[in-house]
Scaffold this active site. Structure first.
Site, PDB file in Angstrom:
ATOM      1  N   GLY A  11      42.286  53.319  43.507  1.00 60.35           N
ATOM      2  CA  GLY A  11      41.672  52.388  42.565  1.00 60.35           C
ATOM      3  C   GLY A  11      42.544  51.169  42.324  1.00 60.35           C
ATOM      4  O   GLY A  11      43.572  50.979  42.976  1.00 60.35           O
ATOM      5  N   TYR A  12      42.110  50.364  41.379  1.00 61.51           N
ATOM      6  CA  TYR A  12      42.837  49.116  41.132  1.00 61.51           C
ATOM      7  C   TYR A  12      44.179  49.367  40.436  1.00 61.51           C
ATOM      8  O   TYR A  12      45.172  48.703  40.727  1.00 61.51           O
ATOM      9  CB  TYR A  12      41.967  48.168  40.309  1.00 61.51           C
ATOM     10  CG  TYR A  12      40.768  47.647  41.058  1.00 61.51           C
ATOM     11  CD1 TYR A  12      40.772  47.538  42.449  1.00 61.51           C
ATOM     12  CD2 TYR A  12      39.624  47.238  40.382  1.00 61.51           C
ATOM     13  CE1 TYR A  12      39.675  47.051  43.142  1.00 61.51           C
ATOM     14  CE2 TYR A  12      38.526  46.745  41.060  1.00 61.51           C
ATOM     15  CZ  TYR A  12      38.557  46.657  42.447  1.00 61.51           C
ATOM     16  OH  TYR A  12      37.461  46.163  43.122  1.00 61.51           O
ATOM     17  N   CYS A 147      44.527  48.569  28.033  1.00 67.62           N
ATOM     18  CA  CYS A 147      44.962  47.192  28.251  1.00 67.62           C
ATOM     19  C   CYS A 147      44.729  46.325  27.019  1.00 67.62           C
ATOM     20  O   CYS A 147      45.610  45.566  26.609  1.00 67.62           O
ATOM     21  CB  CYS A 147      44.273  46.613  29.479  1.00 67.62           C
ATOM     22  SG  CYS A 147      42.467  46.707  29.473  1.00 67.62           S
ATOM     23  N   ASN A 308      45.542  42.832  32.711  1.00 60.51           N
ATOM     24  CA  ASN A 308      45.168  44.208  32.389  1.00 60.51           C
ATOM     25  C   ASN A 308      45.743  45.230  33.365  1.00 60.51           C
ATOM     26  O   ASN A 308      46.008  46.373  32.991  1.00 60.51           O
ATOM     27  CB  ASN A 308      43.645  44.353  32.328  1.00 60.51           C
ATOM     28  CG  ASN A 308      42.959  43.885  33.594  1.00 60.51           C
ATOM     29  OD1 ASN A 308      43.197  42.770  34.049  1.00 60.51           O
ATOM     30  ND2 ASN A 308      42.108  44.711  34.173  1.00 60.51           N
TER      31      ASN A 308
END
Lengths: 341, 341, 341, 341
Positions: A11-12, A147, A308
């Protein structure tokens, strides 16, 4: 050199951990797991890392014992698997939202389900160095905050600690599309997400519980998805207590962050970037905080901004790791952000 | 008033057809089908139409006999179903790519499969009014060309007809994310599609066959996805035949489009919009065409721009319908585009 | 430690030089000039550098003698001033377009004016390490190429050197708005520049002369401004010589760049980023190159991508500096780019 | 047919008035003034109008007597000139902020200067049909409200009228770059304005005085520039009075807007567009309003969205004109907005 495993690397947040840890002089990433992509190269879906690593994804079950393990996704639906994985590491950083709240009831309110292991709630040290540096030096289980929670907390904390504001606070969080993750659905298609001002959480966004816990304030939070890939801005509206001066506010911020390597107090009188916004922070581990104050009405706007995926996630985790290991706190985190961007 | 059915109304082209036909004074949309959304309101996924229509989606099987039927998606995997549907209408407009090519072999080359009903290839009138107005007046089956094919063809056709250019032409097509449709996959997530210059068809984009067929030129085409939701720009690089003058080129364009209601020839010497670009055409049925010429080298750039969902799709279909029915050609198509946008 | 001065530090290239050199362990920036902003802090208009430097701008006349001087803007309108400044440094890097071309006539064609010091043309070493590394080790005057020239040259050079392509090449350059600089006019307002596909140089873009000179090919170049702040993509359309195979092309790229620290050959069969695009390179000094080949027709597309302010400007300058000084070539240039971005 | 003059036609509001009035069946635009561009074609800087009008700009002094005159910019620095111009029209619509406030002191607070003709304050009818329809039928001087004021007022008015909320309200306004106008400065360059979340008015944005006056509430307003060209979203945070139910809120909205042609009440339980956002309204004269309510805490978010140049400016003016002239209220205003966009 310590050995590192990332559970959920596709994922990111996983990609950002990889980016930071591959460039970290004291850490060696020995395993990156992905159930979906096991056997594939990690630079396949993290193309910015092409040429930087020959790693391939492994099944979570194939992750060896390591010094430090990072979880990027939730383990609530696989309690045993997660517990088993946790045994393989001396220190665990959890970047999911599993362990952020301390109270099962609050968890139920915000996540709409029972926490399967409520006994774990409250056992993790928050991965927020500016508030928990001393605890982080000895922590074995660290939970990295949300975040928007980090941005709002860093903006509000100096005011709360200095006793300058009334407890009732509203927070307006704005966040880019990377916050929805790499496997987001049709609502995140470019054609649908481009140009939006999407109030995806018009009331009681779940990060409000974290901000309240960190600051002791009574936070009501709204969240809007905006047309950006990265970036968070938290705009907190507060009321100053009678007699508060701009000088006192400024002093509170300076005092709180004078020695912080990754918080910049921004309160220029003019200029395009006189209040914090993420545009100039992307890729960096900085959080900028600032404020606007109207002494006549007592209105006080406190603003925080960050990337974030970095200070709002992977960067905060690496900064916490540096603290935990006794390394210089900015090791691997010196990138300064780009302008224009 | 004629009765209209739209088969496949839930996608972006379906929504655009709905928008145009709901505002059309001579047409009544009596049925809109969607297998996935049958029973749901059409303004649920076309929120711009809220308050404009009480229609709900129906199953394709529930579509009644109508005067005119529009197909938005392919029928190649349901040959019998498509044939049966076609029986229910006097006139059919097909906005899919099923019937755009005239030759089974070309179809195989560009679409990577056999056409299941090759006998239909070549039977549809192209829904490109500027080239086929007379045939459209009596057509019963109309195939609307691809969005980039329309832009490139309208840019090149005057030059080809006037015999001003050599036959070898390259086309660089640029297109926004709505061209990928409402059910596009992860590659079209905002975080992945934002800021791209994605050469999704570096060579031999399928629209090149349409442009070649329309213009008689030998077209080689590249296509790039750009960070826009709507819009197509086709940049054709050609070589002028020896002796060609700028005046001759300008005259060829003026002659070709003097009476065309929806083609604007743009060839200012200065200004931000001196060459065609889609930014100022979004929502409108205009195609702008223009050129740049270097008489010393003979280089001639021909440029076309349009909104892929309007003049590149639904608008071209409605314009063709207007011609077919003998109505004023701009009925329901008078929106002029926005600036700035 | 060497001493550095930046002449013209207030623009985007100046800011990027500052960012890179402030993070460079061997360089000390001792002066940054700006006529307009003398006396103001450099982090005022480079807000990403807040907290990284206490420097203020000085008048160019106040710049001391230094080891290395960087020019970011043109000196053509102040020949004496520029000459005088150049005396104060042992080594000069010129990032303007003043010295990029070798021929006064070509300069006149592309820049529409006479070069005031034609005797300087041809005296500077091109700051393109992949082609001129050996000369750079001893150069005293370095001229950094144009951003699109670098991208196109690195994409084409392996093909040209290996003799795999015909000499006639077209280049389609796409570039973000930072290429227009920090003092751009109304045409670069957000409302006008957002969403554009602006063919600002439809034919004979000036970088074509640089690409031709570097590669020996006959380049015709078009340039389009796109909706991005940073980034360049150069798409070169070429024809392979008869008998060329994909393996030979691939081998030519691998051979050319096997040892290059900042060129990545990208030619995946699938994936969103299988061809180079700047999105994942922003902030980094990488240039990605790749290709698509159709053996049947001989069409060969060569593609290069980079960040116009880094590998297309300031990063190339710093890499050249590292070579000149005998330092590790990636000193200060290790940032890897972000995904998603 | 009535005759129309637009004073200040070269800006974005001027262009939008032109677009709407050129398509209006009852109006004839006989003069468009621009001091800067007198003698130039109006479609030069309004390229979306190419082919729609042969008009050229004239000097303000050359504007003839007309039935209706529109002012787009301020006349405060040319009191006599503005007064003289006003004499040439029977009815005047002022889209500047000159006459929006009723009180000289409030004007001084928000605009930082003395109003030169305070006797005019309070003499204009607000061009907000939903609140002032009856007065508009006979008005001779109409002042069109600010774009964010209109969005926030339409979102709040039903709640205020029904007595459902406490008077203290905060409004968070978000606006695209077209709100800064066609002659904005460097801070609005694409490279600086792209990706921003710019709190350009962190406290006491001037539109708060208009909203307070329209609704009787005590409004505190913050404004943020976002990365969009067009569009306004106003997010108002209020507290419901004890005992308020969601049904009562819903009823208040339905009652207020049941017969309004251009206000859509949006309050779906799900879907990407369940709360108002401008993305799907661009180009249209619609304002969408909606809300989110937490009965446990009494938090009530009221949201309004519109296109700042249409319902937030030129469209509101044309709707007011239609009312004033007794025409169907949607004459020339039927465009429905685009999705996706």
């Amino acid at each position: 050199m310590i050995s590192i495993a990332i559970i959920g690397g596709a994922g990111y947040i996983g990609g950002e951990l990889l980016r930071l840890l591959l460039g970290h002089p004291e850490a060696e990433v020995v395993a990156v797991s992905s159930t979906r992509l096991a056997g594939r190269r990690v630079d396949g879906d993290h193309p910015n890392l092409r040429g930087r690593t020959p790693l391939t994804y492994v099944e979570p079950g194939a992750v060896p014992e390591v010094d430090v393990m990072f979880f990027t996704g939730s383990g609530l639906d696989d309690v045993d698997g997660r517990a088993e994985l946790r045994q393989r590491a001396k220190i665990v950083f959890d970047l999911s939202s599993d362990l952020r709240l301390g109270d099962p009831e609050l968890f139920r309110f915000h996540y709409g389900r029972e926490h399967p292991t409520p006994e774990l709630l409250g056992t993790a040290t928050p991965g927020l160095p500016e508030l928990h540096r001393e605890q982080l030096r000895v922590a074995e289980l660290v939970s990295v905050p949300g975040c928007m929670a980090t941005a709002a907390t860093l903006a509000l904390m100096p005011l709360a600690r200095a006793g300058l504001i009334e407890p009732a606070v509203t927070v307006d969080g704005r966040v880019g599309s990377s916050g929805s993750g790499a496997s987001a659905g049709e609502m995140n298609l470019h054609a649908e997400r481009s140009g939006v001002l999407r109030l995806f959480a018009p009331l009681n966004h779940r990060h409000q519980a974290e901000i309240s816990a960190f600051t002791g304030l009574e936070v009501k939070m709204t969240a809007t998805g905006v047309d950006a890939v990265r970036g968070v801005q938290a705009v907190a509206r507060t009321t100053a207590k009678p007699g508060t001066t701009e000088a006192a506010i400024r002093a509170a911020y300076r005092k709180a962050y004078a020695d912080e390597p990754f918080v910049r107090v921004v309160a220029q009188k003019r200029g395009n970037y006189r209040l914090p916004e993420p545009k100039i922070l992307l890729g960096s581990n900085y959080c900028e905080v600032g404020f606007a104050f109207d002494p006549d009405s007592g209105q006080l706007l406190a603003v925080g901004a960050l990337d974030n995926l970095v200070k709002g996630g992977a960067g905060n985790a690496v900064q916490s790791l540096n603290i935990r290991m006794g390394w210089a706190e900015d090791t691997g985190l010196t990138f300064t952000g780009l302008h224009p961007m």
